[in-house]
Design a protein around this motif. Structure first.
Motif, PDB file in Angstrom:
ATOM      1  N   SER A   1      13.435  24.429 -20.033  1.00 10.00           N
ATOM      2  CA  SER A   1      12.842  22.902 -19.197  1.00 10.00           C
ATOM      3  C   SER A   1      13.925  21.792 -19.934  1.00 10.00           C
ATOM      4  O   SER A   1      13.847  20.808 -19.504  1.00 10.00           O
ATOM      5  CB  SER A   1      11.673  22.864 -19.406  1.00 10.00           C
TER       6      SER A   1
ATOM      7  N   MET B   1       6.293   9.530  -7.202  1.00  7.53           N
ATOM      8  CA  MET B   1       7.372   9.657  -7.660  1.00  7.53           C
ATOM      9  C   MET B   1       7.477   9.615  -9.256  1.00  7.53           C
ATOM     10  O   MET B   1       8.166  10.363  -9.951  1.00  7.53           O
ATOM     11  CB  MET B   1       8.539   8.407  -7.300  1.00  7.53           C
ATOM     12  N   PHE B   2       6.759   8.571  -9.874  1.00  4.88           N
ATOM     13  CA  PHE B   2       6.857   8.614 -11.136  1.00  4.88           C
ATOM     14  C   PHE B   2       6.140   9.520 -12.011  1.00  4.88           C
ATOM     15  O   PHE B   2       6.321  10.218 -12.945  1.00  4.88           O
ATOM     16  CB  PHE B   2       6.388   7.069 -11.827  1.00  4.88           C
ATOM     17  N   ARG B   3       5.157  10.268 -11.010  1.00  5.55           N
ATOM     18  CA  ARG B   3       4.629  11.481 -11.804  1.00  5.55           C
ATOM     19  C   ARG B   3       5.278  12.739 -11.692  1.00  5.55           C
ATOM     20  O   ARG B   3       5.496  13.128 -12.709  1.00  5.55           O
ATOM     21  CB  ARG B   3       3.321  11.935 -10.865  1.00  5.55           C
TER      22      ARG B   3
ATOM     23  N   ASP C   1       5.428   5.258  -5.059  1.00  2.89           N
ATOM     24  CA  ASP C   1       5.995   5.149  -6.504  1.00  2.89           C
ATOM     25  C   ASP C   1       4.907   5.827  -7.334  1.00  2.89           C
ATOM     26  O   ASP C   1       5.634   6.368  -8.139  1.00  2.89           O
ATOM     27  CB  ASP C   1       5.582   3.685  -6.862  1.00  2.89           C
TER      28      ASP C   1
ATOM     29  N   GLU D   1       3.988   1.491  -0.596  1.00  3.99           N
ATOM     30  CA  GLU D   1       5.166   1.681  -1.586  1.00  3.99           C
ATOM     31  C   GLU D   1       4.315   2.012  -2.657  1.00  3.99           C
ATOM     32  O   GLU D   1       4.861   2.719  -3.759  1.00  3.99           O
ATOM     33  CB  GLU D   1       5.587   0.251  -1.577  1.00  3.99           C
ATOM     34  N   GLY D   2       3.158   1.634  -3.085  1.00  2.00           N
ATOM     35  CA  GLY D   2       2.453   2.018  -4.169  1.00  2.00           C
ATOM     36  C   GLY D   2       2.279   3.454  -4.374  1.00  2.00           C
ATOM     37  O   GLY D   2       2.319   4.039  -5.539  1.00  2.00           O
TER      38      GLY D   2
ATOM     39  N   ASP E   1       0.787  -1.259   0.197  1.00  2.00           N
ATOM     40  CA  ASP E   1       0.017   0.043   0.338  1.00  2.00           C
ATOM     41  C   ASP E   1       0.891   1.254  -0.012  1.00  2.00           C
ATOM     42  O   ASP E   1       0.932   2.046  -0.848  1.00  2.00           O
ATOM     43  CB  ASP E   1      -0.865   0.198   1.143  1.00  2.00           C
TER      44      ASP E   1
ATOM     45  N   LYS F   1       8.503  12.383 -12.339  1.00  2.00           N
ATOM     46  CA  LYS F   1       9.663  12.148 -13.241  1.00  2.00           C
ATOM     47  C   LYS F   1       9.007  12.392 -14.771  1.00  2.00           C
ATOM     48  O   LYS F   1       9.708  12.596 -15.632  1.00  2.00           O
ATOM     49  CB  LYS F   1      10.212  10.701 -13.191  1.00  2.00           C
ATOM     50  N   LEU F   2       7.769  11.688 -14.859  1.00  2.00           N
ATOM     51  CA  LEU F   2       7.167  11.653 -16.177  1.00  2.00           C
ATOM     52  C   LEU F   2       6.395  12.976 -16.626  1.00  2.00           C
ATOM     53  O   LEU F   2       6.419  13.080 -18.038  1.00  2.00           O
ATOM     54  CB  LEU F   2       6.036  10.591 -15.902  1.00  2.00           C
ATOM     55  N   LEU F   3       5.811  13.850 -15.705  1.00  2.00           N
ATOM     56  CA  LEU F   3       5.278  15.138 -15.978  1.00  2.00           C
ATOM     57  C   LEU F   3       6.381  16.107 -16.158  1.00  2.00           C
ATOM     58  O   LEU F   3       7.039  16.364 -14.966  1.00  2.00           O
ATOM     59  CB  LEU F   3       4.281  15.256 -15.108  1.00  2.00           C
ATOM     60  N   SER F   4       6.186  17.317 -16.814  1.00  2.00           N
ATOM     61  CA  SER F   4       6.969  18.356 -16.991  1.00  2.00           C
ATOM     62  C   SER F   4       6.217  19.706 -17.137  1.00  2.00           C
ATOM     63  O   SER F   4       5.571  19.597 -18.095  1.00  2.00           O
ATOM     64  CB  SER F   4       8.305  18.149 -17.634  1.00  2.00           C
ATOM     65  N   LYS F   5       6.587  20.580 -16.680  1.00  2.00           N
ATOM     66  CA  LYS F   5       5.772  21.890 -16.968  1.00  2.00           C
ATOM     67  C   LYS F   5       6.512  22.830 -17.746  1.00  2.00           C
ATOM     68  O   LYS F   5       7.930  22.885 -17.622  1.00  2.00           O
ATOM     69  CB  LYS F   5       5.602  22.713 -15.493  1.00  2.00           C
ATOM     70  N   PRO F   6       5.915  23.515 -18.745  1.00  2.00           N
ATOM     71  CA  PRO F   6       6.773  24.237 -19.704  1.00  2.00           C
ATOM     72  C   PRO F   6       7.454  25.354 -18.920  1.00  2.00           C
ATOM     73  O   PRO F   6       6.834  26.172 -17.905  1.00  2.00           O
ATOM     74  CB  PRO F   6       5.885  24.664 -20.665  1.00  2.00           C
TER      75      PRO F   6
END
Lengths: 104, 393
Positions: A33, A20-22, A17, A13-14, A11, A24-29
């Protein structure tokens, strides 16, 4: 043999995770950048302000939005992020922008 | 409610009960009836969803990718060449961690042109980061489709799901189906939470921008961990669905007469029913044999395979798909888990929809047991092909 799961506390860890992945995966202009793209440049655009008519074509065509310009004002190029593509020099109707090899 | 429905319509019923908000699809046999039925439901107002018509399967998956990134619960369906045409978008969706649910009605790949079932299409996407389930009958197709939303949207998982069903054998065969009421489903399956992220007008951000190489690898590791966690979530959802409907399947695998079995048969999909009949016949004749039915290929049920196959004398794997130059795909997966602990025989059969009757399972299982009994050090290094009209077995 007993069935065991390698991830014990799934629970918490999920949820960690997912956060964390959000991140790393998403970036704001934002400015730069993708890093200091000015270092990619081989030729730099140099504006001859005595020829410039303040038309704004260079500002309009710049694919990286590194030229600031307002009506009746001279354009200014942000050399931190200009990649030196030369489009501004190509579209300038009075040939006021020259591409000069870096380091010369 | 009890109805007699074909697999394709059962899926449309499950999608409706899941209150899916956006559907996009491109027709391909034998999947077409699913999206035709859904189009009718949207048209009549029975289902309040946006239906996006597109020019290809690639676009269909791209459309639901966008809708899912916008926070909607989405659905699409495809088969065979349509799935291969989606291949690139499959990776975009999994690597973006969006809980898309898709039906794959399994069908052979051409040439030769063939619309009948094998598992080659669904297994080409093994490594893409999707949860992949295989159903045995129409009821299970319906149940797994509903469960897929609960599993994929779980915040500890956040991975897309494919539910595979055998073309025609399940997609076009009518079977009695128990359908829970809308209120029962609503109480169990809440609306999708805004996870893992929701793109909204006015809030600009990019998904998967160029970044350091280490970030790519780290993101793959999060998917790996989510897939590991999904094993437990699949079991939990199976149990709670069992409490709701009385139907519990066993999680990643179904265990059929395996507890005291000397010989384990591995298989998945609709022909598992014929295997069960064969096992009943063989049990009556005194053979101690059981079926471990693979319900989920990803995440792969390693723990169950070790638990039931290591104590057995030998394992027989039936594959409806083959990795050319290697062997049966399920057999390859199982033997890599067993690592020689138990002898394993790989049989490829039923490609292109070639029928396997329960008597043929009886014969080939008997032959496997006899081979082992005659030579306990037997090594079945070959992959055996059951060709109709003469072949190895």
């Amino acid at each position: 043999m007993e069935v065991k799961y390698r991830v014990s506390d799934i629970d918490s860890e999920g949820i960690v995770d997912a956060k964390m992945f959000r991140e790393k995966l998403l970036s704001k202009p934002s400015n730069g950048s993708a890093g200091r793209t000015g270092t990619w440049r081989l030729y730099k655009p140099v504006i001859s302000y005595d020829k410039c008519t303040k038309c704004g074509f260079c500002w309009l065509y710049c694919p990286d939005d590194v030229i600031t310009w307002k009506p009746r004002e001279y354009p200014v190029i942000d050399m931190e992020y200009c990649k030196g593509c030369g489009i501004c020099a190509d579209v300038c109707p009075v040939d006021a922008i020259e591409m000069v090899l870096e380091g010369e | 409610m009890r109805k007699v429905l074909i697999g394709n319509v059962a899926i449309a019923e499950a999608v409706k009960l899941a209150r899916v908000e956006v559907i996009s699809a491109y027709p391909i046999t034998p999947q077409t009836i699913i999206v035709e039925k859904l189009a009718e439901m949207v048209d009549s107002g029975e289902l309040n969803a946006k239906y996006i018509r597109v020019d290809s399967e690639h676009s269909a998956l791209a459309a639901v990718y966008g809708a899912s990134a916008g926070g909607s619960r989405v659905f699409t369906a495809t088969s065979s060449h349509g799935l291969l045409y989606m291949y690139e978008m499959l990776w975009w969706i999994a690597n973006s961690r969006l809980p898309v649910v898709m039906s794959v009605v399994t069908r052979s790949l051409g040439p030769p042109w063939n619309i009948h079932t094998d598992h080659q299409d669904a297994l080409t996407i093994r490594d893409a980061g999707w949860i992949i389930g295989f159903a045995e009958n129409v009821q299970e197709v319906f149940d797994m489709t509903l469960q897929a939303y609960k599993i994929s949207e779980d915040k500890r998982v956040l991975l897309p799901s494919i539910i595979a069903l055998d073309g025609f054998i399940l997609s076009h065969t009518a079977e009695p189906l128990e359908i829970p009421s809308q209120s029962e489903v609503d109480g169990w399956l809440p609306p999708r939470e805004p996870l893992p992220f929701v793109m909204k007008p006015g809030e600009s951000f990019a998904v998967g921008n160029l970044g350091p190489d280490e970030v790519t690898m780290e993101l793959r590791w999060y998917i790996w961990r989510a897939m590991e966690r999904a094993k437990k979530i699949i079991e939990d959802v199976d149990k709670e669905y069992g409490e709701l409907t009385g139907r519990e399947y066993g999680g990643l695998t179904e265990k059929y007469r395996v507890d005291d079995a000397d010989y384990i048969v591995l298989g998945m999909g609709s022909w598992s029913g014929d295997m069960k009949e064969a096992i009943d016949v063989l049990r009556d004749e005194g053979y101690k044999v059981g079926l471990l039915r693979i319900r989920y290929v990803r995440p792969f049920p390693m723990e169950d395979i070790l638990k039931y196959c290591v104590p057995a004398k030998a394992v027989l794997v039936y594959d409806r798909a083959v990795s050319m130059g290697y062997g049966g795909i399920l057999a390859g997966e199982a033997s890599s888990i067993l690592r020689g602990k138990t002898p394993l025989k790989s049989v490829v059969a039923g490609l292109g929809g070639v029928d396997m009757r329960s008597e043929e399972f009886v014969d080939s299982i008997k032959r496997f047991i006899e081979e082992y009994e005659m030579d306990k050090d037997v090594e079945w290094l070959n992959t055996y092909w059951l060709l109709k009209g003469g072949g190895e077995g």
